[in-house]
Motif scaffolding. Sequence first.
Motif, PDB file in Angstrom:
ATOM      1  N   ILE A 120      73.676  79.989  57.187  1.00 32.76           N
ATOM      2  CA  ILE A 120      73.707  78.841  58.089  1.00 32.76           C
ATOM      3  C   ILE A 120      75.130  78.533  58.510  1.00 32.76           C
ATOM      4  O   ILE A 120      76.043  78.452  57.686  1.00 32.76           O
ATOM      5  CB  ILE A 120      73.091  77.604  57.407  1.00 32.76           C
ATOM      6  CG1 ILE A 120      71.601  77.852  57.149  1.00 32.76           C
ATOM      7  CG2 ILE A 120      73.281  76.353  58.259  1.00 32.76           C
ATOM      8  CD1 ILE A 120      70.975  76.841  56.224  1.00 32.76           C
ATOM      9  N   GLY A 121      75.310  78.343  59.832  1.00 34.12           N
ATOM     10  CA  GLY A 121      76.597  77.960  60.376  1.00 34.12           C
ATOM     11  C   GLY A 121      76.473  76.696  61.193  1.00 34.12           C
ATOM     12  O   GLY A 121      75.416  76.413  61.773  1.00 34.12           O
ATOM     13  N   ALA A 122      77.548  75.911  61.242  1.00 32.77           N
ATOM     14  CA  ALA A 122      77.577  74.682  62.042  1.00 32.77           C
ATOM     15  C   ALA A 122      77.953  75.037  63.478  1.00 32.77           C
ATOM     16  O   ALA A 122      79.049  75.530  63.738  1.00 32.77           O
ATOM     17  CB  ALA A 122      78.575  73.701  61.449  1.00 32.77           C
ATOM     18  N   HIS A 123      77.025  74.768  64.400  1.00 31.01           N
ATOM     19  CA  HIS A 123      77.239  75.088  65.813  1.00 31.01           C
ATOM     20  C   HIS A 123      77.787  73.839  66.504  1.00 31.01           C
ATOM     21  O   HIS A 123      77.055  73.088  67.134  1.00 31.01           O
ATOM     22  CB  HIS A 123      75.911  75.540  66.417  1.00 31.01           C
ATOM     23  CG  HIS A 123      76.051  76.393  67.639  1.00 31.01           C
ATOM     24  ND1 HIS A 123      77.119  77.230  67.851  1.00 31.01           N
ATOM     25  CD2 HIS A 123      75.249  76.543  68.724  1.00 31.01           C
ATOM     26  CE1 HIS A 123      76.964  77.868  68.994  1.00 31.01           C
ATOM     27  NE2 HIS A 123      75.846  77.455  69.545  1.00 31.01           N
ATOM     28  N   VAL A 124      79.085  73.630  66.354  1.00 36.74           N
ATOM     29  CA  VAL A 124      79.726  72.399  66.816  1.00 36.74           C
ATOM     30  C   VAL A 124      80.028  72.465  68.314  1.00 36.74           C
ATOM     31  O   VAL A 124      80.230  73.548  68.872  1.00 36.74           O
ATOM     32  CB  VAL A 124      81.009  72.122  66.014  1.00 36.74           C
ATOM     33  CG1 VAL A 124      80.682  71.970  64.530  1.00 36.74           C
ATOM     34  CG2 VAL A 124      82.038  73.235  66.206  1.00 36.74           C
ATOM     35  N   SER A 125      80.088  71.289  68.945  1.00 34.73           N
ATOM     36  CA  SER A 125      80.175  71.243  70.398  1.00 34.73           C
ATOM     37  C   SER A 125      80.963  70.034  70.875  1.00 34.73           C
ATOM     38  O   SER A 125      81.210  69.090  70.122  1.00 34.73           O
ATOM     39  CB  SER A 125      78.757  71.178  70.978  1.00 34.73           C
ATOM     40  OG  SER A 125      78.760  70.895  72.366  1.00 34.73           O
ATOM     41  N   TYR A 126      81.327  70.067  72.153  1.00 36.23           N
ATOM     42  CA  TYR A 126      81.750  68.841  72.812  1.00 36.23           C
ATOM     43  C   TYR A 126      80.560  67.868  72.814  1.00 36.23           C
ATOM     44  O   TYR A 126      79.403  68.308  72.794  1.00 36.23           O
ATOM     45  CB  TYR A 126      82.120  69.117  74.269  1.00 36.23           C
ATOM     46  CG  TYR A 126      83.383  69.899  74.507  1.00 36.23           C
ATOM     47  CD1 TYR A 126      84.593  69.524  73.927  1.00 36.23           C
ATOM     48  CD2 TYR A 126      83.377  70.995  75.369  1.00 36.23           C
ATOM     49  CE1 TYR A 126      85.762  70.234  74.184  1.00 36.23           C
ATOM     50  CE2 TYR A 126      84.541  71.707  75.635  1.00 36.23           C
ATOM     51  CZ  TYR A 126      85.728  71.329  75.040  1.00 36.23           C
ATOM     52  OH  TYR A 126      86.869  72.039  75.303  1.00 36.23           O
ATOM     53  N   PRO A 127      80.791  66.558  72.894  1.00 39.35           N
ATOM     54  CA  PRO A 127      79.689  65.603  72.996  1.00 39.35           C
ATOM     55  C   PRO A 127      79.104  65.631  74.416  1.00 39.35           C
ATOM     56  O   PRO A 127      79.540  64.897  75.301  1.00 39.35           O
ATOM     57  CB  PRO A 127      80.352  64.255  72.683  1.00 39.35           C
ATOM     58  CG  PRO A 127      81.783  64.443  73.084  1.00 39.35           C
ATOM     59  CD  PRO A 127      82.106  65.886  72.797  1.00 39.35           C
ATOM     60  N   ASP A 128      78.142  66.509  74.648  1.00 39.05           N
ATOM     61  CA  ASP A 128      77.653  66.760  76.014  1.00 39.05           C
ATOM     62  C   ASP A 128      76.184  67.173  76.001  1.00 39.05           C
ATOM     63  O   ASP A 128      75.848  68.327  76.252  1.00 39.05           O
ATOM     64  CB  ASP A 128      78.508  67.851  76.667  1.00 39.05           C
ATOM     65  CG  ASP A 128      78.075  68.186  78.088  1.00 39.05           C
ATOM     66  OD1 ASP A 128      77.509  67.295  78.759  1.00 39.05           O
ATOM     67  OD2 ASP A 128      78.301  69.330  78.522  1.00 39.05           O
ATOM     68  N   ARG A 129      75.315  66.229  75.717  1.00 38.80           N
ATOM     69  CA  ARG A 129      73.877  66.531  75.710  1.00 38.80           C
ATOM     70  C   ARG A 129      73.368  66.902  77.107  1.00 38.80           C
ATOM     71  O   ARG A 129      72.609  67.849  77.270  1.00 38.80           O
ATOM     72  CB  ARG A 129      73.083  65.330  75.196  1.00 38.80           C
ATOM     73  CG  ARG A 129      73.162  65.107  73.701  1.00 38.80           C
ATOM     74  CD  ARG A 129      72.194  63.987  73.328  1.00 38.80           C
ATOM     75  NE  ARG A 129      72.255  63.666  71.930  1.00 38.80           N
ATOM     76  CZ  ARG A 129      71.616  64.342  70.967  1.00 38.80           C
ATOM     77  NH1 ARG A 129      70.890  65.381  71.284  1.00 38.80           N
ATOM     78  NH2 ARG A 129      71.708  63.971  69.715  1.00 38.80           N
ATOM     79  N   VAL A 130      73.784  66.142  78.103  1.00 41.37           N
ATOM     80  CA  VAL A 130      73.276  66.366  79.460  1.00 41.37           C
ATOM     81  C   VAL A 130      73.622  67.773  79.953  1.00 41.37           C
ATOM     82  O   VAL A 130      72.808  68.440  80.595  1.00 41.37           O
ATOM     83  CB  VAL A 130      73.828  65.302  80.432  1.00 41.37           C
ATOM     84  CG1 VAL A 130      73.432  65.631  81.866  1.00 41.37           C
ATOM     85  CG2 VAL A 130      73.294  63.919  80.061  1.00 41.37           C
ATOM     86  N   GLY A 131      74.816  68.218  79.651  1.00 42.66           N
ATOM     87  CA  GLY A 131      75.244  69.546  80.095  1.00 42.66           C
ATOM     88  C   GLY A 131      75.006  70.636  79.084  1.00 42.66           C
ATOM     89  O   GLY A 131      75.475  71.760  79.257  1.00 42.66           O
ATOM     90  N   PHE A 132      74.283  70.321  77.986  1.00 46.49           N
ATOM     91  CA  PHE A 132      73.992  71.284  76.922  1.00 46.49           C
ATOM     92  C   PHE A 132      75.270  71.893  76.362  1.00 46.49           C
ATOM     93  O   PHE A 132      75.301  73.049  75.929  1.00 46.49           O
ATOM     94  CB  PHE A 132      73.052  72.384  77.436  1.00 46.49           C
ATOM     95  CG  PHE A 132      72.306  73.115  76.347  1.00 46.49           C
ATOM     96  CD1 PHE A 132      71.349  72.467  75.575  1.00 46.49           C
ATOM     97  CD2 PHE A 132      72.569  74.448  76.090  1.00 46.49           C
ATOM     98  CE1 PHE A 132      70.671  73.146  74.566  1.00 46.49           C
ATOM     99  CE2 PHE A 132      71.881  75.134  75.080  1.00 46.49           C
ATOM    100  CZ  PHE A 132      70.944  74.477  74.320  1.00 46.49           C
TER     101      PHE A 132
END
Length: 254
Positions: free
Chosen positions: A60-72
């Motif tokens: 398991i890895g953490a798939h971290v992102s910008y805070p951008d739900r609308v743009g996935f």
Amino acid sequence: MTAIDLNSDLGEGYGAWKVGDDEAMLAIVSSANVACGFHAGDPAGILKTVKAAAEKGVSIGAHVSYPDRVGFGRRDMDVTSGELTADVIYQIGALKGIAAVAGTTVGYVKPHGALYNRIAHDPKQGQAVIDAIMAVDPSLVLMGLAGSPILDLARKAGLQVVAEAFADRAYQPDGQLVSRREPGAVLHDAQLIARRMLRLAYQGTLEAIDGSTVTIDAQSICVHGDSPGAVAIAREIRRAFEADGVRVRSFLAD
């Protein structure tokens, strides 16, 4: 190469909206990049995916992102280093908590989408992500684009790294991914993709979009879980590997 990791982006559903087929993918891949809620995923769905991965022995890895739900998470963001570091700490911490409840652990971090592409060549944002990982758990492995400067930057900071190639994406002659905005950027032919990945496993090369040969030194291969036909693509890659004597095995395996 006699063994290689096969990973996929999972846990990306949200409420009533299902993205991909986590159950099917977890029967194929050896590592799962699990969404942490910033680009996709909700707590219940993330917990379900992590539990299923633990049951199947998938890393398991953490798939971290910008805070951008609308743009996935696929829209670039100009954030401060402090904000980005805090955001990544928050996401890793959330997934670590869920993993503990599921009786497993988070072994690596793979940035998602625009963040992944940005830090590949942006040392400022790259360092912010590295700082977050070092602050939370310096034993975590950073997964990044094969051949990109972020891998050397992470190594210098003391992190272990794993280089990644993308099964379902086209490459430029310089080893960079073709932008999703360009025609032919996303590949769909499962048999063609499987042949490309066999070539990668044995020769460390791929055919670029212009027909030239590009060298890719990768220890992990990604199939995007939200791509059309993702399960069929991953299944065909695994079938081709096993038929040709290449084992699918997590890079975290002992």
